[in-house]
Design a protein around this motif. Structure first.
Motif, PDB file in Angstrom:
ATOM      1  N   MET A  38       0.847  -1.174   0.000  1.00  0.00           N
ATOM      2  CA  MET A  38       0.000   0.000   0.000  1.00  0.00           C
ATOM      3  C   MET A  38       0.894   1.238   0.000  1.00  0.00           C
ATOM      4  SD  MET A  38      -3.352   0.379   2.401  1.00  0.00           S
ATOM      5  CE  MET A  38      -3.652  -1.355   2.271  1.00  0.00           C
ATOM      6  N   ASP A  39       0.571   2.183  -0.839  1.00  0.00           N
ATOM      7  CA  ASP A  39       1.425   3.364  -0.939  1.00  0.00           C
ATOM      8  C   ASP A  39       1.075   4.405   0.139  1.00  0.00           C
ATOM      9  OD1 ASP A  39      -1.003   4.107  -2.042  1.00  0.00           O
ATOM     10  OD2 ASP A  39      -0.111   5.345  -3.608  1.00  0.00           O
ATOM     11  N   LYS A  40       1.999   5.304   0.348  1.00  0.00           N
ATOM     12  CA  LYS A  40       1.878   6.303   1.410  1.00  0.00           C
ATOM     13  C   LYS A  40       0.673   7.216   1.202  1.00  0.00           C
ATOM     14  CE  LYS A  40       4.675   9.843   3.751  1.00  0.00           C
ATOM     15  NZ  LYS A  40       3.671  10.039   4.730  1.00  0.00           N
ATOM     16  N   ASN A  41       0.364   7.541  -0.040  1.00  0.00           N
ATOM     17  CA  ASN A  41      -0.768   8.414  -0.333  1.00  0.00           C
ATOM     18  C   ASN A  41      -2.095   7.761   0.082  1.00  0.00           C
ATOM     19  OD1 ASN A  41      -2.009  10.744  -1.300  1.00  0.00           O
ATOM     20  ND2 ASN A  41      -2.299   9.849  -3.328  1.00  0.00           N
ATOM     21  N   THR A  42      -2.250   6.477  -0.198  1.00  0.00           N
ATOM     22  CA  THR A  42      -3.461   5.743   0.192  1.00  0.00           C
ATOM     23  C   THR A  42      -3.602   5.722   1.704  1.00  0.00           C
ATOM     24  OG1 THR A  42      -3.246   4.337  -1.760  1.00  0.00           O
ATOM     25  CG2 THR A  42      -4.647   3.529   0.010  1.00  0.00           C
ATOM     26  N   ILE A  43      -2.502   5.472   2.406  1.00  0.00           N
ATOM     27  CA  ILE A  43      -2.520   5.432   3.866  1.00  0.00           C
ATOM     28  C   ILE A  43      -2.872   6.803   4.436  1.00  0.00           C
ATOM     29  CG2 ILE A  43      -1.072   5.123   5.915  1.00  0.00           C
ATOM     30  CD1 ILE A  43       0.382   2.898   4.311  1.00  0.00           C
ATOM     31  N   ASP A  44      -2.235   7.855   3.914  1.00  0.00           N
ATOM     32  CA  ASP A  44      -2.506   9.203   4.425  1.00  0.00           C
ATOM     33  C   ASP A  44      -3.948   9.625   4.179  1.00  0.00           C
ATOM     34  OD1 ASP A  44       0.058   9.460   5.390  1.00  0.00           O
ATOM     35  OD2 ASP A  44       0.810  10.528   3.623  1.00  0.00           O
ATOM     36  N   ASN A  45      -4.505   9.276   3.031  1.00  0.00           N
ATOM     37  CA  ASN A  45      -5.885   9.651   2.717  1.00  0.00           C
ATOM     38  C   ASN A  45      -6.905   8.880   3.550  1.00  0.00           C
ATOM     39  OD1 ASN A  45      -5.078  11.520   0.812  1.00  0.00           O
ATOM     40  ND2 ASN A  45      -5.240  10.078  -0.896  1.00  0.00           N
ATOM     41  N   GLY A  46      -6.577   7.666   3.967  1.00  0.00           N
ATOM     42  CA  GLY A  46      -7.524   6.850   4.718  1.00  0.00           C
ATOM     43  C   GLY A  46      -7.301   6.822   6.213  1.00  0.00           C
ATOM     44  N   ARG A  47      -6.272   7.512   6.689  1.00  0.00           N
ATOM     45  CA  ARG A  47      -5.912   7.433   8.111  1.00  0.00           C
ATOM     46  C   ARG A  47      -7.022   7.934   9.041  1.00  0.00           C
ATOM     47  NH1 ARG A  47      -0.135   7.613  10.178  1.00  0.00           N
ATOM     48  NH2 ARG A  47       0.090   7.400   7.955  1.00  0.00           N
ATOM     49  N   THR A  48      -7.662   9.041   8.707  1.00  0.00           N
ATOM     50  CA  THR A  48      -8.702   9.596   9.577  1.00  0.00           C
ATOM     51  C   THR A  48      -9.879   8.630   9.709  1.00  0.00           C
ATOM     52  OG1 THR A  48      -8.074  11.816   8.894  1.00  0.00           O
ATOM     53  CG2 THR A  48     -10.211  11.577   9.958  1.00  0.00           C
ATOM     54  N   ALA A  49     -10.325   8.068   8.597  1.00  0.00           N
ATOM     55  CA  ALA A  49     -11.424   7.099   8.643  1.00  0.00           C
ATOM     56  C   ALA A  49     -11.002   5.841   9.399  1.00  0.00           C
ATOM     57  CB  ALA A  49     -11.874   6.744   7.233  1.00  0.00           C
ATOM     58  N   ALA A  50      -9.745   5.433   9.223  1.00  0.00           N
ATOM     59  CA  ALA A  50      -9.257   4.233   9.911  1.00  0.00           C
ATOM     60  C   ALA A  50      -9.254   4.426  11.424  1.00  0.00           C
ATOM     61  CB  ALA A  50      -7.852   3.886   9.419  1.00  0.00           C
ATOM     62  N   ILE A  51      -8.782   5.558  11.868  1.00  0.00           N
ATOM     63  CA  ILE A  51      -8.746   5.830  13.313  1.00  0.00           C
ATOM     64  C   ILE A  51     -10.160   5.978  13.864  1.00  0.00           C
ATOM     65  CG2 ILE A  51      -8.019   7.522  15.043  1.00  0.00           C
ATOM     66  CD1 ILE A  51      -5.525   8.005  13.248  1.00  0.00           C
ATOM     67  N   THR A  52     -11.028   6.639  13.111  1.00  0.00           N
ATOM     68  CA  THR A  52     -12.413   6.834  13.545  1.00  0.00           C
ATOM     69  C   THR A  52     -13.138   5.509  13.706  1.00  0.00           C
ATOM     70  OG1 THR A  52     -12.455   8.949  12.375  1.00  0.00           O
ATOM     71  CG2 THR A  52     -14.573   8.021  12.977  1.00  0.00           C
ATOM     72  N   SER A  53     -12.787   4.522  12.917  1.00  0.00           N
ATOM     73  CA  SER A  53     -13.485   3.229  12.967  1.00  0.00           C
ATOM     74  C   SER A  53     -13.309   2.510  14.301  1.00  0.00           C
ATOM     75  CB  SER A  53     -13.023   2.334  11.830  1.00  0.00           C
ATOM     76  OG  SER A  53     -11.693   1.904  12.023  1.00  0.00           O
ATOM     77  N   TYR A  54     -12.340   2.908  15.077  1.00  0.00           N
ATOM     78  CA  TYR A  54     -12.103   2.243  16.361  1.00  0.00           C
ATOM     79  C   TYR A  54     -12.853   2.877  17.525  1.00  0.00           C
ATOM     80  CZ  TYR A  54      -8.706  -0.656  14.083  1.00  0.00           C
ATOM     81  OH  TYR A  54      -8.122  -1.568  13.250  1.00  0.00           O
ATOM     82  N   ILE A  55     -13.662   3.888  17.264  1.00  0.00           N
ATOM     83  CA  ILE A  55     -14.538   4.422  18.308  1.00  0.00           C
ATOM     84  C   ILE A  55     -15.702   3.442  18.396  1.00  0.00           C
ATOM     85  CG2 ILE A  55     -15.997   6.333  19.037  1.00  0.00           C
ATOM     86  CD1 ILE A  55     -14.209   8.135  17.258  1.00  0.00           C
ATOM     87  N   LEU A  56     -15.737   2.654  19.455  1.00  0.00           N
ATOM     88  CA  LEU A  56     -16.700   1.560  19.543  1.00  0.00           C
ATOM     89  C   LEU A  56     -18.129   2.056  19.358  1.00  0.00           C
ATOM     90  CD1 LEU A  56     -15.293  -0.603  22.452  1.00  0.00           C
ATOM     91  CD2 LEU A  56     -15.218  -1.064  20.027  1.00  0.00           C
ATOM     92  N   GLY A  57     -18.857   1.339  18.563  1.00  0.00           N
ATOM     93  CA  GLY A  57     -20.253   1.675  18.312  1.00  0.00           C
ATOM     94  C   GLY A  57     -20.412   2.560  17.096  1.00  0.00           C
ATOM     95  N   ILE A  58     -20.532   3.821  17.298  1.00  0.00           N
ATOM     96  CA  ILE A  58     -20.859   4.772  16.239  1.00  0.00           C
ATOM     97  C   ILE A  58     -19.684   5.053  15.306  1.00  0.00           C
ATOM     98  CG2 ILE A  58     -20.345   6.844  17.557  1.00  0.00           C
ATOM     99  CD1 ILE A  58     -23.426   6.446  15.363  1.00  0.00           C
ATOM    100  N   GLY A  59     -18.469   4.884  15.759  1.00  0.00           N
ATOM    101  CA  GLY A  59     -17.292   5.196  14.955  1.00  0.00           C
ATOM    102  C   GLY A  59     -17.213   4.412  13.661  1.00  0.00           C
ATOM    103  N   VAL A  60     -17.660   3.172  13.679  1.00  0.00           N
ATOM    104  CA  VAL A  60     -17.627   2.342  12.477  1.00  0.00           C
ATOM    105  C   VAL A  60     -18.534   2.945  11.402  1.00  0.00           C
ATOM    106  CG1 VAL A  60     -18.205   0.074  11.537  1.00  0.00           C
ATOM    107  CG2 VAL A  60     -17.076   0.238  13.738  1.00  0.00           C
TER     108      VAL A  60
END
Length: 109
Positions: free
Chosen positions: A1-23
């Motif tokens: 996975m390239d750095k651009n893909t990771i940087d663009n998806g990082r916020t959504a990835a971190i948000t997904s770990y807020i249990l319940g509503i974050g997903v």
């Protein structure tokens, strides 16, 4: 996975770990771009959330702190592993259940 893909998806990835509503927030954030890094962590976050609720429902029948504490420790360790791998930009599945989450929720992209 390239750095651009990771940087663009990082916020959504971190948000997904807020249990319940974050997903669900992360799924809506990723709906248009379909970022593979974010999708990986959304599947992990959804699996963790469902595991949390499933174990909580099961353990609530016992009403015993000696059974509840290990569940909280287990979920906390998996949550920490997942969120730190999202922050670091890694796509390593969670221990024990991560590969199953990827398989079960493969339709989520």
């Amino acid at each position: 996975m390239d750095k651009n893909t990771i940087d663009n998806g990082r916020t959504a990835a971190i948000t997904s770990y807020i249990l319940g509503i974050g997903v669900f927030i992360a799924m809506s954030m990723n709906a248009d771009s379909k970022n593979s890094f974010a999708s990986f962590h959304i599947r992990q976050g959804l699996g963790l959330t469902l595991t949390f609720f499933s174990l909580g429902l099961l353990i609530s029948n016992f009403d015993n702190i000696m059974i509840a504490i290990p569940m909280w420790i287990f979920i906390s360790i998996l949550w920490s592993y997942g969120i730190f791998s999202a922050i670091k930009g890694e796509t390593k599945p969670m221990p024990l259940l991560g590969n199953l989450y990827q398989k079960w929720f493969q339709s989520i992209s």
